[in-house]
Write a protein that holds these residues in place. Structure first.
Motif, PDB file in Angstrom:
ATOM      1  N   GLN A  55       0.840  -1.200   0.000  1.00 22.93           N
ATOM      2  CA  GLN A  55       0.000   0.000   0.000  1.00 22.93           C
ATOM      3  C   GLN A  55       0.872   1.245   0.000  1.00 22.93           C
ATOM      4  O   GLN A  55       1.149   1.838   1.038  1.00 22.93           O
ATOM      5  CB  GLN A  55      -0.920   0.009   1.223  1.00 22.93           C
ATOM      6  N   PRO A  56       1.304   1.668  -1.192  1.00 21.00           N
ATOM      7  CA  PRO A  56       2.090   2.900  -1.267  1.00 21.00           C
ATOM      8  C   PRO A  56       1.207   4.114  -1.001  1.00 21.00           C
ATOM      9  O   PRO A  56      -0.016   4.049  -1.153  1.00 21.00           O
ATOM     10  CB  PRO A  56       2.611   2.910  -2.701  1.00 21.00           C
ATOM     11  N   GLU A  57       1.838   5.188  -0.618  1.00 20.11           N
ATOM     12  CA  GLU A  57       1.105   6.443  -0.444  1.00 20.11           C
ATOM     13  C   GLU A  57       0.530   6.851  -1.799  1.00 20.11           C
ATOM     14  O   GLU A  57       1.081   6.533  -2.851  1.00 20.11           O
ATOM     15  CB  GLU A  57       2.044   7.537   0.070  1.00 20.11           C
ATOM     16  N   VAL A  58      -0.595   7.547  -1.780  1.00 23.01           N
ATOM     17  CA  VAL A  58      -1.202   8.027  -3.016  1.00 23.01           C
ATOM     18  C   VAL A  58      -0.178   8.895  -3.744  1.00 23.01           C
ATOM     19  O   VAL A  58       0.469   9.754  -3.134  1.00 23.01           O
ATOM     20  CB  VAL A  58      -2.489   8.821  -2.713  1.00 23.01           C
ATOM     21  N   GLY A  59       0.013   8.636  -5.016  1.00 19.40           N
ATOM     22  CA  GLY A  59       0.973   9.376  -5.815  1.00 19.40           C
ATOM     23  C   GLY A  59       2.365   8.771  -5.823  1.00 19.40           C
ATOM     24  O   GLY A  59       3.257   9.260  -6.500  1.00 19.40           O
ATOM     25  N   ALA A  60       2.578   7.691  -5.067  1.00 20.69           N
ATOM     26  CA  ALA A  60       3.915   7.107  -4.951  1.00 20.69           C
ATOM     27  C   ALA A  60       3.982   5.676  -5.494  1.00 20.69           C
ATOM     28  O   ALA A  60       4.899   4.937  -5.168  1.00 20.69           O
ATOM     29  CB  ALA A  60       4.366   7.126  -3.490  1.00 20.69           C
ATOM     30  N   PHE A  61       3.016   5.314  -6.341  1.00 21.93           N
ATOM     31  CA  PHE A  61       2.997   3.947  -6.866  1.00 21.93           C
ATOM     32  C   PHE A  61       4.264   3.605  -7.650  1.00 21.93           C
ATOM     33  O   PHE A  61       4.871   2.564  -7.437  1.00 21.93           O
ATOM     34  CB  PHE A  61       1.769   3.697  -7.742  1.00 21.93           C
ATOM     35  N   ALA A  62       4.664   4.466  -8.573  1.00 24.90           N
ATOM     36  CA  ALA A  62       5.837   4.178  -9.408  1.00 24.90           C
ATOM     37  C   ALA A  62       7.077   3.966  -8.550  1.00 24.90           C
ATOM     38  O   ALA A  62       7.839   3.020  -8.776  1.00 24.90           O
ATOM     39  CB  ALA A  62       6.067   5.306 -10.410  1.00 24.90           C
ATOM     40  N   GLN A  63       7.271   4.810  -7.561  1.00 21.46           N
ATOM     41  CA  GLN A  63       8.423   4.677  -6.665  1.00 21.46           C
ATOM     42  C   GLN A  63       8.355   3.359  -5.882  1.00 21.46           C
ATOM     43  O   GLN A  63       9.353   2.659  -5.750  1.00 21.46           O
ATOM     44  CB  GLN A  63       8.463   5.855  -5.707  1.00 21.46           C
ATOM     45  N   ALA A  64       7.181   3.016  -5.380  1.00 22.62           N
ATOM     46  CA  ALA A  64       7.021   1.779  -4.613  1.00 22.62           C
ATOM     47  C   ALA A  64       7.251   0.553  -5.488  1.00 22.62           C
ATOM     48  O   ALA A  64       7.901  -0.408  -5.073  1.00 22.62           O
ATOM     49  CB  ALA A  64       5.633   1.722  -3.987  1.00 22.62           C
ATOM     50  N   ALA A  65       6.739   0.587  -6.719  1.00 18.71           N
ATOM     51  CA  ALA A  65       6.921  -0.539  -7.635  1.00 18.71           C
ATOM     52  C   ALA A  65       8.391  -0.713  -7.985  1.00 18.71           C
ATOM     53  O   ALA A  65       8.917  -1.833  -7.980  1.00 18.71           O
ATOM     54  CB  ALA A  65       6.084  -0.337  -8.895  1.00 18.71           C
ATOM     55  N   LYS A  66       9.080   0.374  -8.275  1.00 19.24           N
ATOM     56  CA  LYS A  66      10.512   0.291  -8.585  1.00 19.24           C
ATOM     57  C   LYS A  66      11.290  -0.283  -7.414  1.00 19.24           C
ATOM     58  O   LYS A  66      12.170  -1.135  -7.598  1.00 19.24           O
ATOM     59  CB  LYS A  66      11.066   1.667  -8.956  1.00 19.24           C
ATOM     60  N   ALA A  67      10.980   0.150  -6.200  1.00 19.58           N
ATOM     61  CA  ALA A  67      11.676  -0.350  -5.014  1.00 19.58           C
ATOM     62  C   ALA A  67      11.393  -1.835  -4.807  1.00 19.58           C
ATOM     63  O   ALA A  67      12.297  -2.610  -4.466  1.00 19.58           O
ATOM     64  CB  ALA A  67      11.262   0.448  -3.776  1.00 19.58           C
ATOM     65  N   PHE A  68      10.157  -2.248  -5.009  1.00 20.45           N
ATOM     66  CA  PHE A  68       9.771  -3.653  -4.857  1.00 20.45           C
ATOM     67  C   PHE A  68      10.553  -4.532  -5.822  1.00 20.45           C
ATOM     68  O   PHE A  68      11.142  -5.544  -5.432  1.00 20.45           O
ATOM     69  CB  PHE A  68       8.264  -3.805  -5.091  1.00 20.45           C
ATOM     70  N   PHE A  69      10.604  -4.147  -7.091  1.00 25.98           N
ATOM     71  CA  PHE A  69      11.318  -4.950  -8.080  1.00 25.98           C
ATOM     72  C   PHE A  69      12.832  -4.868  -7.894  1.00 25.98           C
ATOM     73  O   PHE A  69      13.531  -5.866  -8.082  1.00 25.98           O
ATOM     74  CB  PHE A  69      10.900  -4.558  -9.502  1.00 25.98           C
ATOM     75  N   ALA A  70      13.341  -3.725  -7.507  1.00 25.33           N
ATOM     76  CA  ALA A  70      14.782  -3.594  -7.254  1.00 25.33           C
ATOM     77  C   ALA A  70      15.223  -4.490  -6.103  1.00 25.33           C
ATOM     78  O   ALA A  70      16.353  -4.986  -6.094  1.00 25.33           O
ATOM     79  CB  ALA A  70      15.138  -2.134  -6.953  1.00 25.33           C
ATOM     80  N   ALA A  71      14.331  -4.721  -5.155  1.00 17.07           N
ATOM     81  CA  ALA A  71      14.649  -5.580  -4.012  1.00 17.07           C
ATOM     82  C   ALA A  71      14.506  -7.061  -4.351  1.00 17.07           C
ATOM     83  O   ALA A  71      14.839  -7.913  -3.536  1.00 17.07           O
ATOM     84  CB  ALA A  71      13.747  -5.233  -2.832  1.00 17.07           C
ATOM     85  N   GLY A  72      14.020  -7.367  -5.549  1.00 18.26           N
ATOM     86  CA  GLY A  72      13.910  -8.764  -5.957  1.00 18.26           C
ATOM     87  C   GLY A  72      12.496  -9.279  -6.127  1.00 18.26           C
ATOM     88  O   GLY A  72      12.303 -10.466  -6.352  1.00 18.26           O
ATOM     89  N   GLY A  73      11.491  -8.412  -6.007  1.00 15.68           N
ATOM     90  CA  GLY A  73      10.109  -8.837  -6.223  1.00 15.68           C
ATOM     91  C   GLY A  73       9.948  -9.436  -7.610  1.00 15.68           C
ATOM     92  O   GLY A  73      10.552  -8.964  -8.575  1.00 15.68           O
ATOM     93  N   LYS A  74       9.153 -10.484  -7.708  1.00 13.98           N
ATOM     94  CA  LYS A  74       9.005 -11.214  -8.969  1.00 13.98           C
ATOM     95  C   LYS A  74       7.837 -10.737  -9.822  1.00 13.98           C
ATOM     96  O   LYS A  74       7.849 -10.881 -11.030  1.00 13.98           O
ATOM     97  CB  LYS A  74       8.828 -12.712  -8.698  1.00 13.98           C
ATOM     98  N   GLY A  75       6.796 -10.195  -9.196  1.00 18.02           N
ATOM     99  CA  GLY A  75       5.637  -9.756  -9.960  1.00 18.02           C
ATOM    100  C   GLY A  75       4.674  -8.981  -9.087  1.00 18.02           C
ATOM    101  O   GLY A  75       4.679  -9.109  -7.874  1.00 18.02           O
ATOM    102  N   MET A  76       3.847  -8.167  -9.745  1.00 17.19           N
ATOM    103  CA  MET A  76       2.917  -7.322  -9.007  1.00 17.19           C
ATOM    104  C   MET A  76       1.657  -7.106  -9.829  1.00 17.19           C
ATOM    105  O   MET A  76       1.721  -6.915 -11.036  1.00 17.19           O
ATOM    106  CB  MET A  76       3.573  -5.969  -8.726  1.00 17.19           C
ATOM    107  N   ASN A  77       0.536  -7.140  -9.141  1.00 17.83           N
ATOM    108  CA  ASN A  77      -0.748  -6.751  -9.727  1.00 17.83           C
ATOM    109  C   ASN A  77      -1.151  -5.430  -9.109  1.00 17.83           C
ATOM    110  O   ASN A  77      -0.785  -5.135  -7.975  1.00 17.83           O
ATOM    111  CB  ASN A  77      -1.831  -7.787  -9.432  1.00 17.83           C
ATOM    112  N   GLU A  78      -1.942  -4.690  -9.837  1.00 18.25           N
ATOM    113  CA  GLU A  78      -2.425  -3.407  -9.337  1.00 18.25           C
ATOM    114  C   GLU A  78      -3.932  -3.520  -9.106  1.00 18.25           C
ATOM    115  O   GLU A  78      -4.672  -4.035  -9.923  1.00 18.25           O
ATOM    116  CB  GLU A  78      -2.151  -2.321 -10.377  1.00 18.25           C
ATOM    117  N   ASN A  79      -4.358  -3.033  -7.953  1.00 12.51           N
ATOM    118  CA  ASN A  79      -5.771  -3.001  -7.611  1.00 12.51           C
ATOM    119  C   ASN A  79      -6.150  -1.550  -7.391  1.00 12.51           C
ATOM    120  O   ASN A  79      -5.760  -0.937  -6.409  1.00 12.51           O
ATOM    121  CB  ASN A  79      -6.018  -3.821  -6.344  1.00 12.51           C
ATOM    122  N   ARG A  80      -6.891  -1.008  -8.308  1.00 14.31           N
ATOM    123  CA  ARG A  80      -7.279   0.411  -8.177  1.00 14.31           C
ATOM    124  C   ARG A  80      -8.483   0.516  -7.280  1.00 14.31           C
ATOM    125  O   ARG A  80      -9.598   0.191  -7.667  1.00 14.31           O
ATOM    126  CB  ARG A  80      -7.581   0.998  -9.542  1.00 14.31           C
ATOM    127  N   GLY A  81      -8.232   0.962  -6.073  1.00 16.84           N
ATOM    128  CA  GLY A  81      -9.318   1.200  -5.124  1.00 16.84           C
ATOM    129  C   GLY A  81      -9.892   2.590  -5.354  1.00 16.84           C
ATOM    130  O   GLY A  81     -10.001   3.056  -6.485  1.00 16.84           O
TER     131      GLY A  81
END
Length: 85
Positions: A55-81
């Motif tokens: 749950q990234p802060e609103v407006g910080a999705f791109a930064q959170a996704a980059k950090a997740f993948f840089a740390a070794g995350g394998k995949g991510m889905n997005e759920n637009r609430g």
């Protein structure tokens, strides 16, 4: 995105050594059933993985996704609430 959020939402990759880590991201995200669904599939497929919530802060999705993948995350889905990126 603070380390507190990633720990509480179970996407801190350092907690899951040797396991593929995936996530569903959104704000809000606590309602998502994706982690339970994907975890059950992984068990049936005998895949060692963890599927958490991010749950990234609103407006910080791109930064959170980059950090997740840089740390070794394998995949991510997005759920637009209610809040969009």
């Amino acid at each position: 995105m603070s380390s507190t959020n990633t720990t509480l939402l179970h996407t801190d990759l350092s907690l899951f050594a040797g396991v593929d880590v995936y996530a569903v991201a959104g704000n809000p995200i606590a309602h998502s059933k994706s982690p339970a669904i994907h975890q059950r599939f992984a068990e049936q497929a005998k895949q060692r993985m963890h599927y958490g919530r991010l749950q990234p802060e609103v407006g910080a999705f791109a930064q959170a996704a980059k950090a997740f993948f840089a740390a070794g995350g394998k995949g991510m889905n997005e759920n637009r609430g209610q809040n969009f990126w």
